[in-house]
Design an enzyme around this catalytic site. Sequence first.
Site, PDB file in Angstrom:
ATOM      1  N   ASN A  57      32.290  44.621  40.027  1.00 61.09           N
ATOM      2  CA  ASN A  57      33.414  43.754  39.702  1.00 61.09           C
ATOM      3  C   ASN A  57      34.343  43.759  40.918  1.00 61.09           C
ATOM      4  O   ASN A  57      35.022  44.745  41.174  1.00 61.09           O
ATOM      5  CB  ASN A  57      34.133  44.300  38.456  1.00 61.09           C
ATOM      6  N   TRP A  58      34.323  42.662  41.640  1.00 59.80           N
ATOM      7  CA  TRP A  58      35.099  42.617  42.891  1.00 59.80           C
ATOM      8  C   TRP A  58      36.591  42.353  42.645  1.00 59.80           C
ATOM      9  O   TRP A  58      37.380  42.377  43.575  1.00 59.80           O
ATOM     10  CB  TRP A  58      34.520  41.550  43.839  1.00 59.80           C
ATOM     11  N   LYS A  59      36.949  42.054  41.410  1.00 56.89           N
ATOM     12  CA  LYS A  59      38.365  41.808  41.064  1.00 56.89           C
ATOM     13  C   LYS A  59      38.962  40.792  42.045  1.00 56.89           C
ATOM     14  O   LYS A  59      38.254  39.911  42.511  1.00 56.89           O
ATOM     15  CB  LYS A  59      39.146  43.123  41.015  1.00 56.89           C
ATOM     16  N   HIS A  77      38.130  42.609  30.092  1.00 56.75           N
ATOM     17  CA  HIS A  77      38.453  43.712  31.000  1.00 56.75           C
ATOM     18  C   HIS A  77      39.874  44.200  30.704  1.00 56.75           C
ATOM     19  O   HIS A  77      40.747  43.404  30.370  1.00 56.75           O
ATOM     20  CB  HIS A  77      38.332  43.241  32.460  1.00 56.75           C
ATOM     21  N   GLU A  91      42.205  44.980  32.561  1.00 60.99           N
ATOM     22  CA  GLU A  91      43.248  44.322  33.355  1.00 60.99           C
ATOM     23  C   GLU A  91      43.616  42.976  32.734  1.00 60.99           C
ATOM     24  O   GLU A  91      44.767  42.535  32.806  1.00 60.99           O
ATOM     25  CB  GLU A  91      42.778  44.171  34.815  1.00 60.99           C
ATOM     26  N   GLU A 115      35.083  51.284  29.473  1.00 56.78           N
ATOM     27  CA  GLU A 115      35.928  51.573  30.641  1.00 56.78           C
ATOM     28  C   GLU A 115      37.244  52.211  30.187  1.00 56.78           C
ATOM     29  O   GLU A 115      38.190  51.498  29.832  1.00 56.78           O
ATOM     30  CB  GLU A 115      36.241  50.278  31.399  1.00 56.78           C
ATOM     31  N   GLY A 129      40.287  52.761  38.831  1.00 58.84           N
ATOM     32  CA  GLY A 129      41.041  52.701  40.078  1.00 58.84           C
ATOM     33  C   GLY A 129      41.868  53.949  40.346  1.00 58.84           C
ATOM     34  O   GLY A 129      42.724  53.955  41.225  1.00 58.84           O
ATOM     35  N   SER A 160      36.093  54.445  38.226  1.00 56.19           N
ATOM     36  CA  SER A 160      35.928  55.352  39.375  1.00 56.19           C
ATOM     37  C   SER A 160      34.484  55.817  39.587  1.00 56.19           C
ATOM     38  O   SER A 160      34.254  56.964  39.976  1.00 56.19           O
ATOM     39  CB  SER A 160      36.867  56.556  39.255  1.00 56.19           C
ATOM     40  N   GLY A 212      34.083  49.029  40.270  1.00 53.89           N
ATOM     41  CA  GLY A 212      35.153  48.277  40.921  1.00 53.89           C
ATOM     42  C   GLY A 212      35.170  48.556  42.410  1.00 53.89           C
ATOM     43  O   GLY A 212      34.336  48.051  43.173  1.00 53.89           O
ATOM     44  N   GLY A 213      36.099  49.419  42.841  1.00 52.85           N
ATOM     45  CA  GLY A 213      36.332  49.695  44.256  1.00 52.85           C
ATOM     46  C   GLY A 213      35.079  49.930  45.090  1.00 52.85           C
ATOM     47  O   GLY A 213      34.931  49.363  46.176  1.00 52.85           O
TER      48      GLY A 213
HETATM   49  P1  13P Z   1      37.041  51.227  39.737  1.00 55.10           P
HETATM   50  O1  13P Z   1      35.566  51.481  39.929  1.00 55.10           O
HETATM   51  O2  13P Z   1      37.718  50.753  40.969  1.00 55.10           O
HETATM   52  O3  13P Z   1      37.720  52.371  39.052  1.00 55.10           O
HETATM   53  O4  13P Z   1      37.136  49.981  38.691  1.00 55.10           O
HETATM   54  C1  13P Z   1      36.418  50.020  37.522  1.00 55.10           C
HETATM   55  C2  13P Z   1      36.496  48.700  36.870  1.00 55.10           C
HETATM   56  O5  13P Z   1      37.530  48.293  36.387  1.00 55.10           O
HETATM   57  C3  13P Z   1      35.276  47.875  36.840  1.00 55.10           C
HETATM   58  O6  13P Z   1      35.445  46.758  36.033  1.00 55.10           O
END
Ligand code: 13P
Length: 263
Positions: A9-11, A95, A97, A167, A173, A213, A234-235
């Site tokens: 997920n590149w956000k 998600h 977020e 999640e 994050g 993470s 994510g990251g």
């Molecule tokens: P991180 O891997 O950066 O913690 O993000 C997880 C995430 O929200 C994937 O959708």
Amino acid sequence: MRKPIIAGNWKLHKTVKESIDLVTLLKRQVSEFGQAEIIICPVYTALASVAEVLLGSEIQLGAQDLYWEEKGAFTGQVSAPLVKEAGASFVIIGHSERRQFFHDTDETVNKKIKAALKWDLTPIVCVGELLAEREANKTMQVVEKQVKGAFEGLSREDLQKLTVAYEPVWAIGTGKVATPEQAQEMHAFIRKQIYKLFGSDTAEGLRILYGGSVKPDNIVGLMQKPDIDGALVGGASLEAQAFTDIIRGAVLARTVPSSAKGR
Ligand code: 13P
């Protein structure tokens, strides 16, 4: 045997050009991993260009959200048919977020899932508790409500077409990954909810990803747990080497004989 999924997920990261560069690298590096499904979810504006680069590759494309109406006076929204037209076959829905910053609720998540399924997009449905909810011992209560709300009115056949991502919000994050035991407990709990609502075949077939993470150095421990079927990253998905190492770790964990896996 559920085939693992590793989704990135590149956000809100990367321009169209940066997205193309990353996916070009990834395409080269991941060609060796037939035992996992690989999905990347860039920003909307990069979908069509990335889809072109991915032609003929095993990497699949997903969007990060959609709006449930197909068209109309909904300024700023992107609908399921448009996401599909841009080349996506998956879509992340609910998600944390989106829930925290953009007012997604169990009810809108449910509408979005139905719209995705109608357009033959595979939803990756996210659930997970806040830190305060975990500390108040409400984790299961919260996740049970999210699961019930998300899948209200869906059939067994619908459930067979989608994926769930657990999640925990406190792990996103933050660098604070859930332990494999904490994640396994919640994955088993989610599977049990699906069993109660849709029966054992559906529950057994459902792939449940862990997100929060995930890094190359923690993926193996997570993937060795019986109810963890992959990761939503994510990251670490923003960098080709780290994402490739995560995929490699996931595949490796699955090749360990099941008798050696801890429950
Ligand atoms: P991180 O891997 O950066 O913690 O993000 C997880 C995430 O929200 C994937 O959708």
